[in-house]
Motif scaffolding. Structure first.
Motif, PDB file in Angstrom:
ATOM      1  N   UNK A 127       0.840  -1.197   0.000  1.00 40.78           N
ATOM      2  CA  UNK A 127       0.000   0.000   0.000  1.00 40.78           C
ATOM      3  C   UNK A 127       0.875   1.247   0.000  1.00 40.78           C
ATOM      4  N   UNK A 128       1.924   1.236   0.812  1.00 38.97           N
ATOM      5  CA  UNK A 128       2.839   2.383   0.866  1.00 38.97           C
ATOM      6  C   UNK A 128       3.604   2.566  -0.448  1.00 38.97           C
ATOM      7  N   UNK A 129       4.089   1.480  -0.996  1.00 36.15           N
ATOM      8  CA  UNK A 129       4.952   1.562  -2.174  1.00 36.15           C
ATOM      9  C   UNK A 129       4.226   1.656  -3.504  1.00 36.15           C
ATOM     10  N   UNK A 130       2.999   1.171  -3.556  1.00 37.05           N
ATOM     11  CA  UNK A 130       2.263   1.109  -4.819  1.00 37.05           C
ATOM     12  C   UNK A 130       0.805   1.546  -4.631  1.00 37.05           C
ATOM     13  N   UNK A 131       0.598   2.768  -4.155  1.00 34.23           N
ATOM     14  CA  UNK A 131      -0.771   3.215  -3.865  1.00 34.23           C
ATOM     15  C   UNK A 131      -1.680   3.249  -5.089  1.00 34.23           C
ATOM     16  N   UNK A 132      -1.117   3.379  -6.292  1.00 34.04           N
ATOM     17  CA  UNK A 132      -1.941   3.457  -7.500  1.00 34.04           C
ATOM     18  C   UNK A 132      -2.769   2.190  -7.710  1.00 34.04           C
ATOM     19  N   UNK A 133      -2.247   1.052  -7.289  1.00 31.01           N
ATOM     20  CA  UNK A 133      -3.025  -0.189  -7.439  1.00 31.01           C
ATOM     21  C   UNK A 133      -4.321  -0.145  -6.642  1.00 31.01           C
ATOM     22  N   UNK A 134      -4.324   0.573  -5.547  1.00 33.17           N
ATOM     23  CA  UNK A 134      -5.465   0.589  -4.642  1.00 33.17           C
ATOM     24  C   UNK A 134      -6.415   1.753  -4.910  1.00 33.17           C
ATOM     25  N   UNK A 176     -13.524  -1.512  -3.466  1.00 36.70           N
ATOM     26  CA  UNK A 176     -13.562  -2.338  -2.255  1.00 36.70           C
ATOM     27  C   UNK A 176     -12.488  -3.419  -2.325  1.00 36.70           C
ATOM     28  N   UNK A 177     -12.381  -4.168  -1.240  1.00 36.25           N
ATOM     29  CA  UNK A 177     -11.371  -5.227  -1.142  1.00 36.25           C
ATOM     30  C   UNK A 177     -11.565  -6.299  -2.204  1.00 36.25           C
ATOM     31  N   UNK A 178     -12.800  -6.629  -2.518  1.00 39.81           N
ATOM     32  CA  UNK A 178     -13.047  -7.678  -3.508  1.00 39.81           C
ATOM     33  C   UNK A 178     -12.499  -7.270  -4.877  1.00 39.81           C
ATOM     34  N   UNK A 179     -12.692  -6.028  -5.249  1.00 43.12           N
ATOM     35  CA  UNK A 179     -12.165  -5.553  -6.533  1.00 43.12           C
ATOM     36  C   UNK A 179     -10.637  -5.612  -6.538  1.00 43.12           C
ATOM     37  N   UNK A 180     -10.028  -5.270  -5.419  1.00 38.79           N
ATOM     38  CA  UNK A 180      -8.568  -5.334  -5.330  1.00 38.79           C
ATOM     39  C   UNK A 180      -8.093  -6.779  -5.426  1.00 38.79           C
ATOM     40  N   UNK A 181      -8.729  -7.674  -4.703  1.00 37.96           N
ATOM     41  CA  UNK A 181      -8.337  -9.084  -4.743  1.00 37.96           C
ATOM     42  C   UNK A 181      -8.504  -9.657  -6.147  1.00 37.96           C
ATOM     43  N   UNK A 182      -9.574  -9.258  -6.822  1.00 37.59           N
ATOM     44  CA  UNK A 182      -9.833  -9.732  -8.177  1.00 37.59           C
ATOM     45  C   UNK A 182      -8.771  -9.234  -9.153  1.00 37.59           C
ATOM     46  N   UNK A 183      -8.129  -8.110  -8.851  1.00 44.05           N
ATOM     47  CA  UNK A 183      -7.146  -7.506  -9.750  1.00 44.05           C
ATOM     48  C   UNK A 183      -5.739  -8.082  -9.600  1.00 44.05           C
ATOM     49  N   UNK A 184      -5.508  -8.915  -8.619  1.00 45.75           N
ATOM     50  CA  UNK A 184      -4.136  -9.381  -8.359  1.00 45.75           C
ATOM     51  C   UNK A 184      -3.550 -10.112  -9.567  1.00 45.75           C
ATOM     52  N   UNK A 185      -4.249 -11.108 -10.075  1.00 45.32           N
ATOM     53  CA  UNK A 185      -3.679 -11.930 -11.148  1.00 45.32           C
ATOM     54  C   UNK A 185      -3.519 -11.153 -12.445  1.00 45.32           C
ATOM     55  N   UNK A 186      -4.536 -10.434 -12.856  1.00 47.36           N
ATOM     56  CA  UNK A 186      -4.543  -9.832 -14.192  1.00 47.36           C
ATOM     57  C   UNK A 186      -4.119  -8.374 -14.238  1.00 47.36           C
ATOM     58  N   UNK A 187      -3.835  -7.795 -13.104  1.00 45.46           N
ATOM     59  CA  UNK A 187      -3.382  -6.405 -13.085  1.00 45.46           C
ATOM     60  C   UNK A 187      -2.060  -6.292 -12.323  1.00 45.46           C
ATOM     61  N   UNK A 223      -0.507 -18.202  -8.467  1.00 46.49           N
ATOM     62  CA  UNK A 223      -1.637 -17.864  -9.324  1.00 46.49           C
ATOM     63  C   UNK A 223      -2.891 -17.706  -8.473  1.00 46.49           C
ATOM     64  N   UNK A 224      -3.765 -16.832  -8.950  1.00 47.83           N
ATOM     65  CA  UNK A 224      -5.043 -16.583  -8.290  1.00 47.83           C
ATOM     66  C   UNK A 224      -6.147 -16.646  -9.330  1.00 47.83           C
ATOM     67  N   UNK A 225      -7.064 -17.568  -9.144  1.00 49.32           N
ATOM     68  CA  UNK A 225      -8.269 -17.615  -9.979  1.00 49.32           C
ATOM     69  C   UNK A 225      -9.397 -17.085  -9.112  1.00 49.32           C
ATOM     70  N   UNK A 226     -10.201 -16.179  -9.664  1.00 48.78           N
ATOM     71  CA  UNK A 226     -11.288 -15.596  -8.879  1.00 48.78           C
ATOM     72  C   UNK A 226     -12.633 -15.943  -9.492  1.00 48.78           C
ATOM     73  N   UNK A 227     -13.595 -16.055  -8.610  1.00 50.65           N
ATOM     74  CA  UNK A 227     -14.978 -16.305  -9.026  1.00 50.65           C
ATOM     75  C   UNK A 227     -15.878 -15.435  -8.155  1.00 50.65           C
ATOM     76  N   UNK A 228     -16.647 -14.588  -8.816  1.00 49.18           N
ATOM     77  CA  UNK A 228     -17.568 -13.699  -8.101  1.00 49.18           C
ATOM     78  C   UNK A 228     -18.845 -14.445  -7.755  1.00 49.18           C
ATOM     79  N   UNK A 229     -19.403 -14.122  -6.605  1.00 50.07           N
ATOM     80  CA  UNK A 229     -20.698 -14.645  -6.156  1.00 50.07           C
ATOM     81  C   UNK A 229     -21.551 -13.417  -5.829  1.00 50.07           C
ATOM     82  N   UNK A 230     -22.144 -12.824  -6.855  1.00 48.21           N
ATOM     83  CA  UNK A 230     -22.838 -11.557  -6.661  1.00 48.21           C
ATOM     84  C   UNK A 230     -21.810 -10.448  -6.506  1.00 48.21           C
ATOM     85  N   UNK A 231     -22.240  -9.341  -5.922  1.00 54.60           N
ATOM     86  CA  UNK A 231     -21.359  -8.178  -5.764  1.00 54.60           C
ATOM     87  C   UNK A 231     -20.651  -8.150  -4.414  1.00 54.60           C
TER      88      UNK A 231
END
Length: 181
Positions: free
Chosen positions: A79-86, A91-102, A118-126
């Motif tokens: 968070x300190x070194x790469x604030x642009x990612x956040x 929300x946290x779910x969007x950040x977690x979803x972005x790990x693999x592909x961003x 590797x991280x594969x994500x699957x959404x269950x609603x919002x």
């Protein structure tokens, strides 16, 4: 394994225990390079696990809990070194979803030789996400700590359920993250 992981582990340990205690811990191990690490170097995961084990022995904090705390620490450093990612994540779910592909895409640009999980994500609603984590390294508790810190960073209460998969000794797990607030 990238040296940044080693340098951050030692930084966390020095913060908690002091430099002299960490030097004593490292002196007690027969490490390949005497405990000197460069953030951009490559080192064996086995050596990292030996250091984690020695810190665990010194502090009486079980290895899985120490890995979790380390994951939380490293998240704070990201968070300190790469604030642009956040910055653009709602929300946290969007950040977690972005790990693999961003995030990992950018890491590979900087460190083409990085061996990332590797991280594969699957959404269950919002309000819920399942992440399947796979790695050559036994770092499921570390990943758990990173997820906990991500949720805390976004100040959204969530329930995190961890299910280790396979018998890979902490190398694969499913993390189900459900926002509760």
């Amino acid at each position: 394994m990238k040296g940044m992981v080693f340098t951050e582990l030692l930084s966390m340990a020095e913060h908690a225990l002091g430099e002299a205690a960490v030097d004593d811990i490292l002196d007690g191990l027969a490490l390949d390079n005497d405990g000197a690490y460069s953030a951009v170097g490559n080192y064996s995961c086995g050596e990292l696990m030996r250091i984690v084990g020695a810190i665990s022995d010194h502090t009486a904090i079980p290895v899985p809990e120490l890995q979790r705390r380390f994951g939380q620490w490293v998240h704070g450093r990201f968070v300190e070194g790469y604030p642009a990612f956040f910055a653009d994540k709602p929300n946290a779910l969007a950040m977690l979803d972005a790990i693999e592909n961003e995030v990992h895409v950018e890491v590979r640009k900087l460190y083409p030789d990085a061996e990332l999980p590797t991280f594969e994500t699957e959404w269950h609603g919002m309000r819920a996400l399942t992440m399947t984590y796979r790695s050559d390294r036994p770092l499921v508790p570390f990943c758990h700590g990173m997820i906990e810190a991500c949720v805390a960073h976004f100040r959204q209460p969530a329930e995190i359920t961890v299910t280790e998969i396979g018998d890979d000794h902490a190398r694969a797990a499913r993390f189900h993250v459900q926002l509760t607030g």
